[in-house]
Design a protein around this motif. Structure first.
Motif, short mmCIF file in Angstrom:
data_model
loop_
_atom_site.label_atom_id
_atom_site.label_comp_id
_atom_site.label_asym_id
_atom_site.label_seq_id
_atom_site.Cartn_x
_atom_site.Cartn_y
_atom_site.Cartn_z
N VAL A 180 0.84 -1.21 0.00
CA VAL A 180 0.00 0.00 0.00
C VAL A 180 0.87 1.25 0.00
O VAL A 180 2.03 1.23 0.42
CB VAL A 180 -0.96 0.03 1.21
CG1 VAL A 180 -1.94 -1.12 1.15
CG2 VAL A 180 -0.20 0.01 2.52
N ILE A 181 0.28 2.35 -0.47
CA ILE A 181 0.93 3.66 -0.48
C ILE A 181 0.32 4.52 0.61
O ILE A 181 -0.89 4.52 0.81
CB ILE A 181 0.74 4.35 -1.84
CG1 ILE A 181 1.43 3.55 -2.95
CG2 ILE A 181 1.30 5.78 -1.81
CD1 ILE A 181 1.05 4.01 -4.35
N GLY A 182 1.16 5.25 1.34
CA GLY A 182 0.70 6.24 2.29
C GLY A 182 1.15 7.62 1.86
O GLY A 182 2.31 7.82 1.49
N PHE A 206 4.67 0.91 1.35
CA PHE A 206 4.80 -0.08 2.41
C PHE A 206 4.60 -1.47 1.85
O PHE A 206 3.63 -1.73 1.13
CB PHE A 206 3.74 0.16 3.50
CG PHE A 206 3.96 1.41 4.31
CD1 PHE A 206 4.64 1.37 5.51
CD2 PHE A 206 3.47 2.62 3.86
CE1 PHE A 206 4.83 2.51 6.26
CE2 PHE A 206 3.66 3.78 4.60
CZ PHE A 206 4.36 3.72 5.80
N ALA A 262 1.33 -1.49 -5.72
CA ALA A 262 0.38 -1.21 -4.65
C ALA A 262 -1.03 -1.63 -5.05
O ALA A 262 -1.43 -1.53 -6.21
CB ALA A 262 0.40 0.27 -4.29
N LEU A 312 -4.30 2.87 -1.66
CA LEU A 312 -3.61 4.10 -1.26
C LEU A 312 -4.39 4.75 -0.12
O LEU A 312 -5.62 4.84 -0.17
CB LEU A 312 -3.52 5.04 -2.46
CG LEU A 312 -2.78 6.37 -2.32
CD1 LEU A 312 -2.28 6.83 -3.69
CD2 LEU A 312 -3.67 7.47 -1.73
N ALA A 339 -1.27 5.03 5.44
CA ALA A 339 -1.28 3.70 4.83
C ALA A 339 -2.22 2.76 5.58
O ALA A 339 -2.94 1.95 4.96
CB ALA A 339 0.14 3.14 4.80
N THR A 344 -6.15 2.24 4.86
CA THR A 344 -6.69 1.35 3.84
C THR A 344 -7.29 0.08 4.44
O THR A 344 -8.03 -0.63 3.75
CB THR A 344 -5.60 0.95 2.82
OG1 THR A 344 -4.53 0.29 3.50
CG2 THR A 344 -5.05 2.19 2.12
#
Length: 321
Positions: free
Chosen positions: A17-19, A32, A72, A75, A306, A309
């Motif tokens: 995932v993206i933060g 991440f 990913a 987000l 992150a 999500t």
């Protein structure tokens, strides 16, 4: 780049995932891994004066920079302003980002990235890792961020509160006796933010002395040299925060009270005044509860973003078509 899992982050989700953390001056981004490992980081300036579309474009570009191979699956974004995570809308905002109020943050970012997007206010997202660190399904938290403004987050029985239009936790707009009659940026008067924020403390010093100051640190420096008006401005702002937090603690019964942001870092003069005012407000079952500094540093907002999500509504691509 691999820095290992960050505590309080999205580890254990089985997904990459993206933060993103959006502030008025910069955008922080991190990718991440499924185990919470930070795989990549980037920072870029926020085009705050160019309007909401330009900001959404910059957010999408930051996401692409940390995830060029598009690994990913979702987000999360922690954003300035009042954010309703259910609708994905920015329901209110200051002019630190031009035209930000009314922005379809969730749908707009999903449209640009092709990813499902979870979004929340930056302070609530920052508080998320603090709540996770408490552990237990019944943990409760009161979190305050004192900086250019005054924000907050409230979690009760293991659940972060969002409220109508995403308004829950905006403690800077609670009434404060020390701010009586002073105009607030929200259009009302007498709110905590105008006496307790960094600019609020500096403005109070100016009212006491008739001498303009450029920033809070100038007031703090004069207080350290024994200037009585500087000491008064700082302790007045700190005590105002302490009283509000003490009252909220009585109402909510938190296990932990966290005070973060730039203002508390000016030193013990501020922290001691805040703690004394807080303690004076507490009912007997809460005596012994004291405000503490955040457990997490500059990573808190991006790792909290992150983690959104896994806990909030996901806004999917295609909603703007």
């Amino acid at each position: 780049m691999n820095t290992g899992p960050l505590p309080g982050g999205p580890e254990g989700t089985g997904a990459v995932v993206i933060g993103l953390d959006l502030g008025g001056t910069k955008i922080d981004a991190a990718l991440f891994g499924a185990d919470g490992t930070v795989l990549a980081r980037r920072t870029r300036p926020t085009p705050a004066g160019d309007g909401s579309a330009a900001v959404l474009d910059a957010l999408a570009a930051a996401a692409a920079e940390v995830d060029p191979d598009r690994t990913a699956t979702a987000l999360g974004i922690a954003a300035a302003g009042v954010v309703d995570p259910r609708t994905g809308m920015v329901t209110s905002a200051t002019d630190s980002i031009r035209g930000w109020a009314g922005t379809a943050l969730g749908a707009g970012l999903a449209h640009r990235t092709g990813l499902p997007v979870a979004c929340d206010n930056d302070v609530r997202a920052t508080a998320g890792p603090e709540l996770a660190a408490l552990g237990g399904e019944h943990a409760s938290l009161l979190f305050a961020a004192i900086g250019t403004g005054v924000g907050g987050a409230v979690a009760v029985d293991g659940r972060m509160l969002h409220g109508a239009s995403g308004m829950a936790g905006h403690i800077g707009h609670l009434p404060s006796p020390q701010a009586a009659g002073l105009p607030c940026t929200c259009g009302s008067t007498g709110h905590l933010e105008v006496i307790a924020s960094g600019p609020g403390i500096a403005a109070h010093y100016e009212r006491l002395t008739g001498t303009p100051v450029d920033r809070l640190e100038t007031v703090a420096g004069r207080a350290a040299r024994g200037n009585a008006q500087a000491v008064r401005a700082i302790t007045t702002g700190a005590a105002a925060v302490g009283r509000v937090l003490g009252g909220l603690a009585n109402a909510l019964g938190p296990d932990r009270v966290v005070v973060g942001g730039g203002v508390p870092r000016i030193g013990p003069l501020y922290g001691d005044a805040l703690a004394a005012a807080f303690t004076a407000e507490l009912m007997p079952p809460l005596r012994g509860l004291t405000p503490v500094a955040p457990l997490f540093g500059h990573d808190a907002a991006v790792l909290g973003a992150a983690a959104l999500t896994t806990t909030l509504t996901l806004h999917h691509p295609g909603a703007l078509r």
